[in-house]
Design a protein around this motif. Structure first.
Motif, PDB file in Angstrom:
ATOM      1  N   ALA A  22       0.832  -1.211   0.000  1.00  0.00           N
ATOM      2  CA  ALA A  22       0.000   0.000   0.000  1.00  0.00           C
ATOM      3  C   ALA A  22       0.864   1.257   0.000  1.00  0.00           C
ATOM      4  CB  ALA A  22      -0.930  -0.002   1.208  1.00  0.00           C
ATOM      5  N   MET A  23       1.942   1.255   0.779  1.00  0.00           N
ATOM      6  CA  MET A  23       2.834   2.429   0.815  1.00  0.00           C
ATOM      7  C   MET A  23       3.457   2.675  -0.551  1.00  0.00           C
ATOM      8  SD  MET A  23       4.827   2.518   4.472  1.00  0.00           S
ATOM      9  CE  MET A  23       5.582   0.916   4.353  1.00  0.00           C
ATOM     10  N   SER A  24       3.909   1.609  -1.176  1.00  0.00           N
ATOM     11  CA  SER A  24       4.584   1.738  -2.468  1.00  0.00           C
ATOM     12  C   SER A  24       3.656   2.221  -3.572  1.00  0.00           C
ATOM     13  CB  SER A  24       5.176   0.387  -2.882  1.00  0.00           C
ATOM     14  OG  SER A  24       6.110  -0.042  -1.934  1.00  0.00           O
ATOM     15  N   LYS A  25       2.396   1.803  -3.518  1.00  0.00           N
ATOM     16  CA  LYS A  25       1.440   2.162  -4.560  1.00  0.00           C
ATOM     17  C   LYS A  25       0.784   3.519  -4.349  1.00  0.00           C
ATOM     18  CE  LYS A  25       0.204  -2.583  -5.751  1.00  0.00           C
ATOM     19  NZ  LYS A  25      -0.847  -3.610  -5.622  1.00  0.00           N
ATOM     20  N   SER A  26       0.784   4.023  -3.117  1.00  0.00           N
ATOM     21  CA  SER A  26       0.008   5.229  -2.810  1.00  0.00           C
ATOM     22  C   SER A  26       0.765   6.534  -3.014  1.00  0.00           C
ATOM     23  CB  SER A  26      -0.504   5.174  -1.376  1.00  0.00           C
ATOM     24  OG  SER A  26       0.591   5.261  -0.487  1.00  0.00           O
ATOM     25  N   ALA A  27       2.087   6.489  -3.012  1.00  0.00           N
ATOM     26  CA  ALA A  27       2.851   7.738  -3.090  1.00  0.00           C
ATOM     27  C   ALA A  27       4.243   7.465  -3.652  1.00  0.00           C
ATOM     28  CB  ALA A  27       2.965   8.379  -1.705  1.00  0.00           C
ATOM     29  N   ASP A  28       4.896   8.529  -4.066  1.00  0.00           N
ATOM     30  CA  ASP A  28       6.239   8.437  -4.626  1.00  0.00           C
ATOM     31  C   ASP A  28       7.260   8.402  -3.490  1.00  0.00           C
ATOM     32  OD1 ASP A  28       8.385   8.407  -6.346  1.00  0.00           O
ATOM     33  OD2 ASP A  28       8.343  10.573  -6.704  1.00  0.00           O
ATOM     34  N   VAL A  29       7.456   7.193  -2.930  1.00  0.00           N
ATOM     35  CA  VAL A  29       8.421   7.017  -1.855  1.00  0.00           C
ATOM     36  C   VAL A  29       9.397   5.917  -2.244  1.00  0.00           C
ATOM     37  CG1 VAL A  29       6.933   7.828   0.013  1.00  0.00           C
ATOM     38  CG2 VAL A  29       6.892   5.411  -0.632  1.00  0.00           C
ATOM     39  N   ASP A  49       9.579  12.894   0.036  1.00  0.00           N
ATOM     40  CA  ASP A  49       9.077  14.190   0.471  1.00  0.00           C
ATOM     41  C   ASP A  49       8.086  13.979   1.616  1.00  0.00           C
ATOM     42  OD1 ASP A  49      10.547  15.512  -1.455  1.00  0.00           O
ATOM     43  OD2 ASP A  49       8.927  15.418  -2.933  1.00  0.00           O
ATOM     44  N   VAL A  50       7.974  14.965   2.486  1.00  0.00           N
ATOM     45  CA  VAL A  50       7.143  14.836   3.680  1.00  0.00           C
ATOM     46  C   VAL A  50       5.713  14.433   3.335  1.00  0.00           C
ATOM     47  CG1 VAL A  50       6.215  16.019   5.707  1.00  0.00           C
ATOM     48  CG2 VAL A  50       8.558  16.476   4.974  1.00  0.00           C
ATOM     49  N   GLY A  51       5.088  15.111   2.382  1.00  0.00           N
ATOM     50  CA  GLY A  51       3.708  14.801   2.018  1.00  0.00           C
ATOM     51  C   GLY A  51       3.556  13.399   1.476  1.00  0.00           C
ATOM     52  N   VAL A  53       5.564  10.812   2.057  1.00  0.00           N
ATOM     53  CA  VAL A  53       5.805   9.853   3.137  1.00  0.00           C
ATOM     54  C   VAL A  53       4.586   9.754   4.043  1.00  0.00           C
ATOM     55  CG1 VAL A  53       7.189   9.405   5.216  1.00  0.00           C
ATOM     56  CG2 VAL A  53       8.318  10.008   3.073  1.00  0.00           C
ATOM     57  N   GLN A  54       3.983  10.894   4.369  1.00  0.00           N
ATOM     58  CA  GLN A  54       2.791  10.871   5.221  1.00  0.00           C
ATOM     59  C   GLN A  54       1.648  10.115   4.541  1.00  0.00           C
ATOM     60  OE1 GLN A  54       2.472  12.318   8.566  1.00  0.00           O
ATOM     61  NE2 GLN A  54       0.925  10.725   8.342  1.00  0.00           N
ATOM     62  N   ALA A  55       1.449  10.367   3.249  1.00  0.00           N
ATOM     63  CA  ALA A  55       0.401   9.665   2.508  1.00  0.00           C
ATOM     64  C   ALA A  55       0.683   8.165   2.458  1.00  0.00           C
ATOM     65  CB  ALA A  55       0.280  10.238   1.092  1.00  0.00           C
ATOM     66  N   ALA A  56       1.934   7.807   2.245  1.00  0.00           N
ATOM     67  CA  ALA A  56       2.305   6.395   2.180  1.00  0.00           C
ATOM     68  C   ALA A  56       2.088   5.709   3.524  1.00  0.00           C
ATOM     69  CB  ALA A  56       3.758   6.255   1.734  1.00  0.00           C
ATOM     70  N   VAL A  57       2.510   6.345   4.588  1.00  0.00           N
ATOM     71  CA  VAL A  57       2.339   5.752   5.914  1.00  0.00           C
ATOM     72  C   VAL A  57       0.854   5.616   6.247  1.00  0.00           C
ATOM     73  CG1 VAL A  57       2.715   6.105   8.391  1.00  0.00           C
ATOM     74  CG2 VAL A  57       4.610   6.386   6.790  1.00  0.00           C
ATOM     75  N   ASP A  58       0.069   6.630   5.944  1.00  0.00           N
ATOM     76  CA  ASP A  58      -1.381   6.552   6.189  1.00  0.00           C
ATOM     77  C   ASP A  58      -1.999   5.355   5.454  1.00  0.00           C
ATOM     78  OD1 ASP A  58      -1.206   8.811   7.771  1.00  0.00           O
ATOM     79  OD2 ASP A  58      -2.036  10.163   6.246  1.00  0.00           O
ATOM     80  N   ALA A  59      -1.624   5.183   4.197  1.00  0.00           N
ATOM     81  CA  ALA A  59      -2.146   4.056   3.417  1.00  0.00           C
ATOM     82  C   ALA A  59      -1.662   2.727   3.986  1.00  0.00           C
ATOM     83  CB  ALA A  59      -1.722   4.187   1.957  1.00  0.00           C
ATOM     84  N   GLY A  60      -0.411   2.685   4.392  1.00  0.00           N
ATOM     85  CA  GLY A  60       0.144   1.465   4.977  1.00  0.00           C
ATOM     86  C   GLY A  60      -0.505   1.093   6.297  1.00  0.00           C
ATOM     87  N   VAL A  61      -0.806   2.100   7.107  1.00  0.00           N
ATOM     88  CA  VAL A  61      -1.470   1.860   8.389  1.00  0.00           C
ATOM     89  C   VAL A  61      -2.846   1.230   8.153  1.00  0.00           C
ATOM     90  CG1 VAL A  61      -2.569   3.023  10.346  1.00  0.00           C
ATOM     91  CG2 VAL A  61      -0.219   3.591   9.718  1.00  0.00           C
ATOM     92  N   GLU A  62      -3.595   1.785   7.211  1.00  0.00           N
ATOM     93  CA  GLU A  62      -4.923   1.236   6.921  1.00  0.00           C
ATOM     94  C   GLU A  62      -4.830  -0.206   6.431  1.00  0.00           C
ATOM     95  OE1 GLU A  62      -7.919   2.451   7.706  1.00  0.00           O
ATOM     96  OE2 GLU A  62      -6.673   3.941   8.719  1.00  0.00           O
ATOM     97  N   ALA A  63      -3.864  -0.487   5.579  1.00  0.00           N
ATOM     98  CA  ALA A  63      -3.696  -1.852   5.073  1.00  0.00           C
ATOM     99  C   ALA A  63      -3.304  -2.810   6.192  1.00  0.00           C
ATOM    100  CB  ALA A  63      -2.644  -1.874   3.961  1.00  0.00           C
TER     101      ALA A  63
END
Length: 92
Positions: A22-29, A49-51, A53-63
């Motif tokens: 989920a982290m890899s697919k949701s944002a450019d990290v 980038d901060v935004g 990373v935050q989006a990726a972590v949020d998606a990863g947490v939900e998954a």
């Protein structure tokens, strides 16, 4: 070096793989790596980038929550130079 570090800790490899996907697919990290802590705990680290990373972590947490393996997470904007040295050690 990117300007944020994101981490998700899960219990179990399946939850960790769900979170990482989920982290890899949701944002450019960029995935830095992972640590198998022991007793079933696994932590995955990403940077970018901060935004993003935050989006990726949020998606990863939900998954990870859906997989019933979420433990904790953190986003560190502008990590200290010492933390950056640790990040380099974990690059695949």
């Amino acid at each position: 070096m990117s300007n944020a570090l994101g981490m998700i800790e899960t219990w179990g490899v399946v939850a960790n793989l769900e979170a990482t996907d989920a982290m890899s697919k949701s944002a450019d990290v960029e995935m830095i790596g992972y640590e198998n802590i022991g007793s079933g705990f696994v932590t995955t680290m990403v940077q970018g980038d901060v935004g993003a990373v935050q989006a990726a972590v949020d998606a990863g947490v939900e998954a990870a929550r859906r997989a019933e393996g979420y433990v904790t997470s953190a986003v560190i904007p502008r990590p200290h130079d010492f933390v950056k040295k640790i990040m380099v050690l974990h690059k695949p």
